[in-house]
Design a protein around this motif. Structure first.
Motif, short mmCIF file in Angstrom:
data_model
loop_
_atom_site.label_atom_id
_atom_site.label_comp_id
_atom_site.label_asym_id
_atom_site.label_seq_id
_atom_site.Cartn_x
_atom_site.Cartn_y
_atom_site.Cartn_z
N GLY A 18 10.67 -11.53 5.19
CA GLY A 18 10.04 -11.84 6.47
C GLY A 18 9.85 -10.63 7.36
O GLY A 18 9.15 -10.71 8.37
N ASN A 19 10.46 -9.51 7.00
CA ASN A 19 10.35 -8.28 7.81
C ASN A 19 9.74 -7.12 7.02
O ASN A 19 9.76 -5.98 7.48
CB ASN A 19 11.74 -7.86 8.32
N LEU A 20 9.22 -7.42 5.84
CA LEU A 20 8.75 -6.35 4.97
C LEU A 20 7.63 -5.50 5.59
O LEU A 20 7.65 -4.27 5.47
CB LEU A 20 8.29 -6.92 3.63
N PRO A 21 6.64 -6.09 6.26
CA PRO A 21 5.60 -5.25 6.86
C PRO A 21 6.17 -4.26 7.88
O PRO A 21 5.69 -3.12 7.97
CB PRO A 21 4.67 -6.27 7.56
N LEU A 22 7.18 -4.67 8.63
CA LEU A 22 7.79 -3.77 9.60
C LEU A 22 8.51 -2.62 8.90
O LEU A 22 8.39 -1.46 9.30
CB LEU A 22 8.78 -4.56 10.46
N ILE A 23 9.22 -2.94 7.82
CA ILE A 23 9.99 -1.92 7.12
C ILE A 23 9.10 -0.90 6.42
O ILE A 23 9.34 0.31 6.46
CB ILE A 23 10.92 -2.58 6.08
N GLY A 50 4.77 -11.23 -0.04
CA GLY A 50 4.08 -10.96 -1.29
C GLY A 50 2.64 -10.55 -1.05
O GLY A 50 2.12 -9.63 -1.70
N THR A 51 1.98 -11.22 -0.12
CA THR A 51 0.60 -10.85 0.23
C THR A 51 0.54 -9.44 0.79
O THR A 51 -0.37 -8.65 0.45
CB THR A 51 0.03 -11.84 1.26
N PHE A 52 1.51 -9.11 1.63
CA PHE A 52 1.58 -7.75 2.18
C PHE A 52 1.73 -6.71 1.07
O PHE A 52 1.08 -5.66 1.08
CB PHE A 52 2.74 -7.66 3.17
N VAL A 53 2.62 -7.00 0.10
CA VAL A 53 2.81 -6.07 -1.02
C VAL A 53 1.49 -5.85 -1.76
O VAL A 53 1.14 -4.71 -2.11
CB VAL A 53 3.88 -6.59 -1.99
N GLY A 54 0.76 -6.93 -1.99
CA GLY A 54 -0.52 -6.82 -2.69
C GLY A 54 -1.50 -5.93 -1.94
O GLY A 54 -2.24 -5.14 -2.55
N GLN A 55 -1.52 -6.03 -0.60
CA GLN A 55 -2.42 -5.19 0.21
C GLN A 55 -1.95 -3.75 0.28
O GLN A 55 -2.75 -2.82 0.42
CB GLN A 55 -2.51 -5.78 1.62
N LEU A 56 -0.62 -3.56 0.15
CA LEU A 56 -0.07 -2.22 0.26
C LEU A 56 -0.21 -1.41 -1.03
O LEU A 56 -0.36 -0.18 -1.00
CB LEU A 56 1.43 -2.33 0.63
#
Length: 501
Positions: A134-139, A164-170
């Protein structure tokens, strides 16, 4: 594949007087980015469980902002450097290993800004910390502009579908990424489409681990579309995804493109007969394959004859895990014939396949020719006295000289004569370190006179440290002999037995 157990990230959070981050960083070990110093996780078979813990919904990829963005640049730099000094870190460090540190939400938020003070970070391990979810984008906001990150491990972090969506975009921004481990995050299966899209841009990726990630049949198709761009992939772990079964039935065309693949782990994936048919056409093409794990797929037992017979085309294979697959005599026979052509085999696990009992003779030529075999597991194989006599004869003629671990546990049908002939010859396995002859949990049995042969053999095994004899009950006289043995040989050898009757 001994296992090191980790504490689950779902442990209850405590309220420390000072930041937990300050504590664990101070004691963390600095590692260089050289390959030989990277943490290996080959025989890590994770337990299949559901991570828990409170999570917060992450901000979108373009909306994640540092908490202290209002600070002057000079003050922020000084604050981050001071933060790192407290943690025993420097801005030149390239590896940050924070796994299993029970990070609090406050720790996670503070870390998001501090990571910017390590511009050359190459390895980041946040595994076993449920507050990461829940805090991955911030980290990981610092990587939105790219970076040198080569290893990213997020095992059991309670990642959400949004994470997971954030990881895919990153992923497209991580052009140097070589290792990605998202294992034991069951909620990211719903965002696999985004992750698979991102994987298309990680052409340098060498290790992809998605163990117990809630993958489904559809996931195979999504991943297959990315495989064409992963020509450098060396390790693929899709294990412990029980809904994956049937996903390989429509032959994944691009899976065969992984020509450099060395490790393939599909254990506990509920593989169907149709999956096995498709994999029969693909797996033999992986000429560089060194480790194959198909264990705990019981439906493949009667349909894997062709697949197992074609393993002969994998001459580099070092580890074969085929335990608990409900093999039948025909499929076991096909496997035995193929194993003769695997000269590099070091680990051979056939445990929990009842058909081996009474048919160990089918492996006779393999056991004679296996110059590299170090681990042989035949637990719960319904072995009989005849099988033990065969094994003893192989040992007696000088074969299996490099064997280090031998598991014969849960074979309650072997009579005392069988154990005796085995124990009289086991001393010839000079490199043996572990031997397990334990009985089933429901069985207790008096230890025969063969135990004296075993004690004698152990004195001639220079490397032995562990003898598993659970539920074997010693008579008072044998117990006394064991005590005398312990006094003579110290505590370097551990006998785990059922005690004295």
């Amino acid at each position: 594949m001994s296992q090191t157990s980790k504490k689950s990230s779902s442990d209850e959070e405590t309220k420390p007087q000072t930041s937990v981050v300050n504590k664990f960083f101070r004691g963390s070990t600095l590692r260089s980015s050289k390959a030989e110093s990277r943490k290996e996780s080959n025989d890590l078979k994770m337990t299949d469980f559901q991570p828990s813990g409170e999570t917060q919904k992450p901000a979108p990829l373009d909306a994640a902002k540092p908490l202290s963005s209002e600070m002057e640049p000079g003050c922020r730099t000084e604050k981050n450097e001071q933060f790192l000094r407290k943690l025993g870190k420097k801005a030149v460090d390239r590896c940050l290993d924070l796994n299993n540190c029970r990070l609090t939400t406050a720790d996670v938020r503070e870390m998001g800004e501090a990571l910017k003070a390590i511009p050359d970070l190459e390895e980041l391990n946040l595994s076993w910390n449920c507050k990461v979810g829940g805090n991955l984008p911030l980290i990981l906001q610092k990587f939105q502009a790219g970076g040198k990150i080569r290893t990213l491990e997020l095992v059991d972090c309670a990642l959400t579908s949004e994470d997971g969506t954030f990881v895919g975009q990153l992923l497209p921004m991580l052009q140097s990424l070589e290792v990605l481990d998202l294992s034991i995050n069951r909620n990211i299966g719903d965002s696999l489409n985004s992750i698979a899209q991102g994987l298309k841009s990680t052409s340098n990726l060498k290790v992809l681990r998605l163990q117990s990630c809630g993958l489904s049949q559809k996931s195979v198709t999504l991943l297959d579309a990315a495989f064409t761009n992963l020509g450098e992939l060396r390790e693929l772990d899709l294990s412990c995804n029980k809904e994956l079964g049937g996903g390989f039935e429509d032959l994944p065309a691009q899976l065969a493109m992984l020509e450099c693949l060395e490790v393939l782990d599909l254990h506990q994936c509920s593989l169907t007969a149709g999956d096995v048919v498709s994999l029969t056409q693909v797996i033999p093409l992986f000429s560089s394959l060194q480790e194959l794990d198909l264990s705990a797929n019981k439906k493949m037992g009667s349909s894997s004859e062709n697949l197992l017979s074609r393993l002969r085309f994998l001459p580099a294979l070092k580890s074969l895990q085929i335990n608990n697959c409900a093999l039948e005599r025909e499929t076991f026979s096909a496997l035995a014939e193929a194993s003769i052509h695997l000269p590099a085999l070091e680990v051979f696990n056939l445990s929990w396949n009842k058909c081996v009992g009474g048919n160990l003779k089918l492996l006779l030529e393999t056991l004679k020719l296996s110059m590299s075999l170090q681990v042989l597991r035949l637990s719960s194989c319904s072995l009989v006295t005849e099988d033990m006599a065969l094994l003893a004869s192989v040992i007696q003629t000088g074969h299996l000289a490099r064997l280090q671990k031998l598991d014969l546990s849960y074979n309650d049908g072997i009579c005392d004569a069988g154990w005796a002939v085995f124990c009289q010859n086991v001393w010839l396995l000079k490199e043996l370190t572990e031997l397990d002859i334990s009985l089933r949990p429901s069985t207790f049995r008096d230890c025969g006179q063969w135990f004296r042969h075993l004690l004698w053999a152990v004195t001639r095994l220079p490397e032995i440290t562990e003898i598993g004899m659970k539920r074997w009950v010693l008579s008072p006289s044998l117990e006394e002999e064991l005590e005398c043995f312990g006094q003579d040989h110290g505590s370097s050898i551990h006998f785990d037995h059922g005690g004295c009757q």
